[in-house]
Every structure is written in structure tokens, then in C-alpha cells.
Write a protein that holds these residues in place. Structure first.
Motif, PDB file in Angstrom:
ATOM      1  N   UNK A 132       0.843  -1.201   0.000  1.00 50.26           N
ATOM      2  CA  UNK A 132       0.000   0.000   0.000  1.00 50.26           C
ATOM      3  C   UNK A 132       0.876   1.247   0.000  1.00 50.26           C
ATOM      4  N   UNK A 133       1.890   1.277   0.860  1.00 54.01           N
ATOM      5  CA  UNK A 133       2.788   2.431   0.910  1.00 54.01           C
ATOM      6  C   UNK A 133       3.555   2.593  -0.407  1.00 54.01           C
ATOM      7  N   UNK A 134       4.026   1.496  -0.957  1.00 58.35           N
ATOM      8  CA  UNK A 134       4.755   1.537  -2.230  1.00 58.35           C
ATOM      9  C   UNK A 134       3.857   2.087  -3.343  1.00 58.35           C
ATOM     10  N   UNK A 135       2.621   1.626  -3.390  1.00 59.79           N
ATOM     11  CA  UNK A 135       1.697   2.097  -4.424  1.00 59.79           C
ATOM     12  C   UNK A 135       1.370   3.574  -4.243  1.00 59.79           C
ATOM     13  N   UNK A 136       1.213   4.016  -3.000  1.00 62.50           N
ATOM     14  CA  UNK A 136       0.966   5.444  -2.750  1.00 62.50           C
ATOM     15  C   UNK A 136       2.142   6.277  -3.240  1.00 62.50           C
ATOM     16  N   UNK A 137       3.352   5.820  -2.894  1.00 66.53           N
ATOM     17  CA  UNK A 137       4.558   6.532  -3.308  1.00 66.53           C
ATOM     18  C   UNK A 137       4.665   6.569  -4.829  1.00 66.53           C
ATOM     19  N   UNK A 138       4.446   5.447  -5.468  1.00 63.15           N
ATOM     20  CA  UNK A 138       4.530   5.382  -6.928  1.00 63.15           C
ATOM     21  C   UNK A 138       3.532   6.329  -7.576  1.00 63.15           C
ATOM     22  N   UNK A 139       2.315   6.312  -7.103  1.00 65.22           N
ATOM     23  CA  UNK A 139       1.282   7.171  -7.679  1.00 65.22           C
ATOM     24  C   UNK A 139       1.581   8.649  -7.434  1.00 65.22           C
ATOM     25  N   UNK A 140       1.990   8.968  -6.229  1.00 65.15           N
ATOM     26  CA  UNK A 140       2.300  10.356  -5.894  1.00 65.15           C
ATOM     27  C   UNK A 140       3.421  10.896  -6.779  1.00 65.15           C
TER      28      UNK A 140
ATOM     29  N   UNK B 200       4.600   9.628  -9.605  1.00 66.90           N
ATOM     30  CA  UNK B 200       4.210   9.594 -11.022  1.00 66.90           C
ATOM     31  C   UNK B 200       3.379  10.823 -11.364  1.00 66.90           C
ATOM     32  N   UNK B 201       2.381  11.122 -10.558  1.00 67.02           N
ATOM     33  CA  UNK B 201       1.510  12.266 -10.837  1.00 67.02           C
ATOM     34  C   UNK B 201       2.260  13.593 -10.763  1.00 67.02           C
ATOM     35  N   UNK B 202       3.255  13.678  -9.870  1.00 71.25           N
ATOM     36  CA  UNK B 202       4.011  14.916  -9.733  1.00 71.25           C
ATOM     37  C   UNK B 202       5.065  15.100 -10.814  1.00 71.25           C
ATOM     38  N   UNK B 203       5.606  14.010 -11.330  1.00 68.40           N
ATOM     39  CA  UNK B 203       6.807  14.112 -12.172  1.00 68.40           C
ATOM     40  C   UNK B 203       6.615  13.775 -13.642  1.00 68.40           C
ATOM     41  N   UNK B 204       5.667  12.952 -13.970  1.00 71.11           N
ATOM     42  CA  UNK B 204       5.534  12.484 -15.357  1.00 71.11           C
ATOM     43  C   UNK B 204       4.406  13.251 -16.044  1.00 71.11           C
ATOM     44  N   UNK B 205       4.809  14.014 -17.070  1.00 73.51           N
ATOM     45  CA  UNK B 205       3.828  14.848 -17.773  1.00 73.51           C
ATOM     46  C   UNK B 205       3.851  14.639 -19.283  1.00 73.51           C
TER      47      UNK B 205
END
Length: 92
Positions: A22-30, A32-37
Motif C-alpha cells: 500500500x505504501x509503495x503504491x501510494x509513493x509510486x502514484x504520488x 508519477x503524478x508529480x513528475x511524469x507529464x
């Protein structure tokens, strides 16, 4: 009795692993959303790569610091409870 302890240990391991995921997925999503455009290329740009690394490191440092502070507050709370119990004459 040993089988019960082993089952409990396995259940604890599964729970810990699920919490990690759960923590890994939260980190990945956070991150990804902040950095990949830019979705026009299969490869990460150097700015995106650097951003995701910085995001991950910042998240992990913050998480570590919060955990450390929580531990410090728990220690203080335990010390206060022991002192209160000793003051009131109730040994624990």
C-alpha cells in the motif's frame, strides 16, 4: 500451540507485506503524478527521472522522520505513565 504461533507469524508477515505494498503504491502514484507529464515517448526524460528520484527520497526521509518523532513521543508518554504510576504508588 507451535502451529498456531507459526500461523500468527505468517499472518503478521502477510499483513506487513500488504502494508508495504500500500505504501509503495501510494509513493509510486504520488511521484508519477508529480513528475511524469510527457507521454509522447517510451523513455523517461532526465528531468522526469531526477524528479521521481527526488520525490522518492523526500517521501522516504519524511516517513522516516515522522516514524522517529512518533517513537520519541511514545517513549515520553511511557516515561510519563511510569512516573505517574510511581507517584500514585501503583507499581506497574
Amino acid at each position: 500451540m507451535a502451529a498456531s504461533a507459526q500461523m500468527m507469524s505468517e499472518a503478521d508477515q502477510i499483513k506487513t507485506f500488504k502494508e508495504f505494498l500500500v505504501q509503495y503504491n501510494k509513493l509510486s502514484e504520488l511521484c508519477f503524478n508529480d513528475c511524469i507529464h510527457d507521454f509522447t515517448s517510451r523513455n523517461l526524460r532526465s528531468t522526469e527521472d531526477k524528479c521521481t528520484i527526488n520525490c522518492m527520497e523526500k517521501y522516504l526521509r519524511t516517513n522516516q522522520r515522522v516514524s522517529q518523532r512518533f517513537h520519541e513521543f511514545q517513549m515520553i508518554a511511557n516515561e510519563n505513565m511510569i512516573a505517574l504510576a510511581q507517584k500514585s504508588g501503583n507499581p506497574s
